[in-house]
Design a protein around this motif. Structure first.
Motif, PDB file in Angstrom:
ATOM      1  N   PRO A 150       6.590   3.204 -12.885  1.00 32.84           N
ATOM      2  CA  PRO A 150       6.674   2.682 -11.510  1.00 32.84           C
ATOM      3  C   PRO A 150       5.962   3.633 -10.549  1.00 32.84           C
ATOM      4  O   PRO A 150       6.454   4.722 -10.245  1.00 32.84           O
ATOM      5  N   ARG A 151       4.790   3.220 -10.072  1.00 31.30           N
ATOM      6  CA  ARG A 151       3.935   4.098  -9.289  1.00 31.30           C
ATOM      7  C   ARG A 151       3.746   3.552  -7.874  1.00 31.30           C
ATOM      8  O   ARG A 151       3.694   2.329  -7.666  1.00 31.30           O
ATOM      9  N   PHE A 152       3.602   4.480  -6.930  1.00 28.86           N
ATOM     10  CA  PHE A 152       3.547   4.120  -5.526  1.00 28.86           C
ATOM     11  C   PHE A 152       2.580   5.058  -4.794  1.00 28.86           C
ATOM     12  O   PHE A 152       2.165   6.084  -5.325  1.00 28.86           O
ATOM     13  N   ARG A 153       2.255   4.678  -3.562  1.00 30.71           N
ATOM     14  CA  ARG A 153       1.563   5.568  -2.631  1.00 30.71           C
ATOM     15  C   ARG A 153       2.244   5.462  -1.276  1.00 30.71           C
ATOM     16  O   ARG A 153       2.728   4.400  -0.893  1.00 30.71           O
ATOM     17  N   VAL A 154       2.253   6.603  -0.569  1.00 28.15           N
ATOM     18  CA  VAL A 154       2.858   6.627   0.759  1.00 28.15           C
ATOM     19  C   VAL A 154       2.179   7.737   1.561  1.00 28.15           C
ATOM     20  O   VAL A 154       1.812   8.774   1.006  1.00 28.15           O
ATOM     21  N   PRO A 155       1.964   7.531   2.865  1.00 29.47           N
ATOM     22  CA  PRO A 155       1.407   8.613   3.686  1.00 29.47           C
ATOM     23  C   PRO A 155       2.460   9.688   3.951  1.00 29.47           C
ATOM     24  O   PRO A 155       3.564   9.394   4.398  1.00 29.47           O
ATOM     25  N   VAL A 156       2.095  10.925   3.660  1.00 28.71           N
ATOM     26  CA  VAL A 156       2.967  12.071   3.913  1.00 28.71           C
ATOM     27  C   VAL A 156       2.096  13.187   4.483  1.00 28.71           C
ATOM     28  O   VAL A 156       1.095  13.565   3.869  1.00 28.71           O
ATOM     29  N   GLY A 157       2.447  13.686   5.650  1.00 26.46           N
ATOM     30  CA  GLY A 157       1.679  14.766   6.251  1.00 26.46           C
ATOM     31  C   GLY A 157       0.232  14.402   6.488  1.00 26.46           C
ATOM     32  O   GLY A 157      -0.649  15.275   6.418  1.00 26.46           O
ATOM     33  N   GLY A 158      -0.048  13.137   6.753  1.00 21.75           N
ATOM     34  CA  GLY A 158      -1.406  12.695   7.016  1.00 21.75           C
ATOM     35  C   GLY A 158      -2.240  12.438   5.781  1.00 21.75           C
ATOM     36  O   GLY A 158      -3.433  12.143   5.892  1.00 21.75           O
ATOM     37  N   LEU A 159      -1.645  12.518   4.607  1.00 22.89           N
ATOM     38  CA  LEU A 159      -2.350  12.281   3.350  1.00 22.89           C
ATOM     39  C   LEU A 159      -1.653  11.178   2.552  1.00 22.89           C
ATOM     40  O   LEU A 159      -0.414  11.097   2.537  1.00 22.89           O
ATOM     41  N   GLY A 160      -2.440  10.350   1.887  1.00 26.71           N
ATOM     42  CA  GLY A 160      -1.867   9.361   0.987  1.00 26.71           C
ATOM     43  C   GLY A 160      -1.467  10.029  -0.313  1.00 26.71           C
ATOM     44  O   GLY A 160      -2.313  10.605  -1.016  1.00 26.71           O
ATOM     45  N   ILE A 161      -0.187   9.980  -0.649  1.00 23.94           N
ATOM     46  CA  ILE A 161       0.329  10.636  -1.855  1.00 23.94           C
ATOM     47  C   ILE A 161       0.683   9.580  -2.895  1.00 23.94           C
ATOM     48  O   ILE A 161       1.460   8.646  -2.628  1.00 23.94           O
ATOM     49  N   HIS A 162       0.103   9.724  -4.072  1.00 22.74           N
ATOM     50  CA  HIS A 162       0.426   8.870  -5.210  1.00 22.74           C
ATOM     51  C   HIS A 162       1.552   9.532  -6.007  1.00 22.74           C
ATOM     52  O   HIS A 162       1.535  10.759  -6.213  1.00 22.74           O
ATOM     53  N   PHE A 163       2.526   8.731  -6.434  1.00 28.59           N
ATOM     54  CA  PHE A 163       3.643   9.318  -7.167  1.00 28.59           C
ATOM     55  C   PHE A 163       4.312   8.278  -8.059  1.00 28.59           C
ATOM     56  O   PHE A 163       4.241   7.068  -7.810  1.00 28.59           O
TER      57      PHE A 163
END
Length: 391
Positions: free
Chosen positions: A74-87
């Motif tokens: 189960p993979r996602f992306r979200v903006p954190v600290g101005g960067l798109g983070i994949h996790f």
């Protein structure tokens, strides 16, 4: 107006066929260097092994199948600290008690790939012969500049910066308190999570302690610690050229490694062999498909240059930061085949070390090499801290 938390979006990588066509064309057009007879691995990556691997990469390796297998997580992306983070965000399956959120931090030269085998063992222990009460909610982010996370457009981030991003990410996911674990660069990141966010990190587990930093009198060290310092220096002299390049002039190497898939494979495969518990035969620790999945992720995302730049950023961390002692309960699993394993005296000097083990198998990439053993190490270490937080 109150701040609105960003919402993670499901992520699925899709590789354009043209990218694979270009890759195969480059592989088939490789200019191979001359190598002295019987050089084997003594001068770097063995050309005979690499020719075999590259032929498989060009003609047999099934990237769409590997991409589909990774998509099962189960993979996602979200903006954190101005960067798109994949996790990866995998929740515990049928837990039988308090669920501990756990953020796993990878290192170099890899990505979330490092933990791809171990995620189901941690989220669903009951299905793998372990106690269902040991289930975790698992979060595995790609460091910015690695894998499918954004590459910083400005100065590269160091481990302190990334730890702050992970703390923010865990808050976005609704986890006020959590455990942290990692190896290689991920060990540094986990350390700074514990140092800078001790009110949120219930315990921290690492497979290494990084290279030693000590400003005191050498005579105050134990004999075991002094021997380890000498071993680290010897290892750096014989094996540390890659790190010197990546700390000082990563941009120079990035030109060739970004343009040549064979150059990229050579750079990464040497480390997979040298740092794993394979007895000199990389095939004992990794299949061709496993190696090429890791290398192809780097190739398709174009992140070898940005990943190396983190070494440059970490080299500028002030010595005072490197010398801080971790007071959060700390555990270490020092796998047999890892490099420059620290003595317990050093771990107790620099951390609140409550558990130190030496598993009989596995190396620097233990979560991938020995996922069952690594999962059991995490279950055993974090078991006493489960009541410190709730899902």
């Amino acid at each position: 107006m109150p701040d609105v938390q960003p919402s993670p979006e499901p992520f699925r990588a899709q590789t354009a066929p043209g990218a694979l066509d270009d890759l195969r064309a480059r592989l088939r057009a490789t200019r191979w260097p001359d190598v002295p007879e019987d050089a084997d691995w003594s001068l770097g990556t063995d050309v005979g092994y690499l020719r075999e691997l590259v032929a498989y990469w060009a003609d047999e390796f099934d990237w769409p199948a590997q991409e589909a297998a990774l998509a099962a997580l189960p993979r996602f992306r979200v903006p954190v600290g101005g960067l798109g983070i994949h996790f990866v965000h995998a929740r515990a399956v049928a837990p039988a008690g308090p669920v501990l959120p756990l953020v796993l931090s990878h290192g170099w030269p890899d990505s979330f790939w490092r933990y791809s085998k171990v995620v189901p063992l941690l989220t669903d222990p009951g299905a793998h012969g372990a106690d269902p009460a040991d289930a975790f909610d698992v979060v595995v982010p790609d460091i910015p500049g690695f894998g499918h996370s954004d590459r910083p457009a400005g100065p590269p981030l160091n481990s302190i910066d990334v730890a702050a991003l992970w703390a923010e990410l865990m808050g976005v996911l609704g986890y006020e308190r959590f455990g942290a674990a990692g190896g290689d660069l991920g060990s540094h990141i986990s350390r700074y999570l514990a140092l800078d966010h001790p009110e949120r990190v219930v315990a921290v587990h690492r497979t290494d302690a990084g290279l030693p930093v000590f400003s005191g009198e050498r005579s105050t060290l134990s004999a075991e610690e002094r021997d380890w310092f000498d071993a680290v220096a010897a290892w750096g002299a014989s094996e540390g050229a890659y790190a010197a390049m990546q700390r000082t002039k990563p941009g120079t190497a990035a030109f060739g490694l970004t343009d040549s898939p064979v150059g990229l494979a050579a750079w990464i495969v040497e480390k997979l062999r040298g740092w794993s518990d394979c007895g000199g035969d990389v095939r004992r620790s990794f299949t061709k498909d496993e190696i090429l999945t890791n290398v192809t992720l780097y190739w398709l995302t174009g992140t070898i240059g940005s990943s190396m730049r983190m070494y440059h950023a970490n080299a500028a961390i002030p010595p005072a930061q490197l010398a801080r002692r971790v007071e959060v309960p700390s555990g270490f699993s020092l796998f047999r085949g890892d490099v420059v394993r620290p003595p317990r005296a050093w771990l107790e000097r620099t951390t609140n070390a409550v558990r130190v083990t030496q598993p009989a198998r596995g190396g620097h990439f233990a979560p991938f090499e020995e996922p069952e053993l690594y999962a059991e190490e995490l279950r055993a270490f974090f078991r006493p801290y489960r009541t410190a937080t709730a899902r």
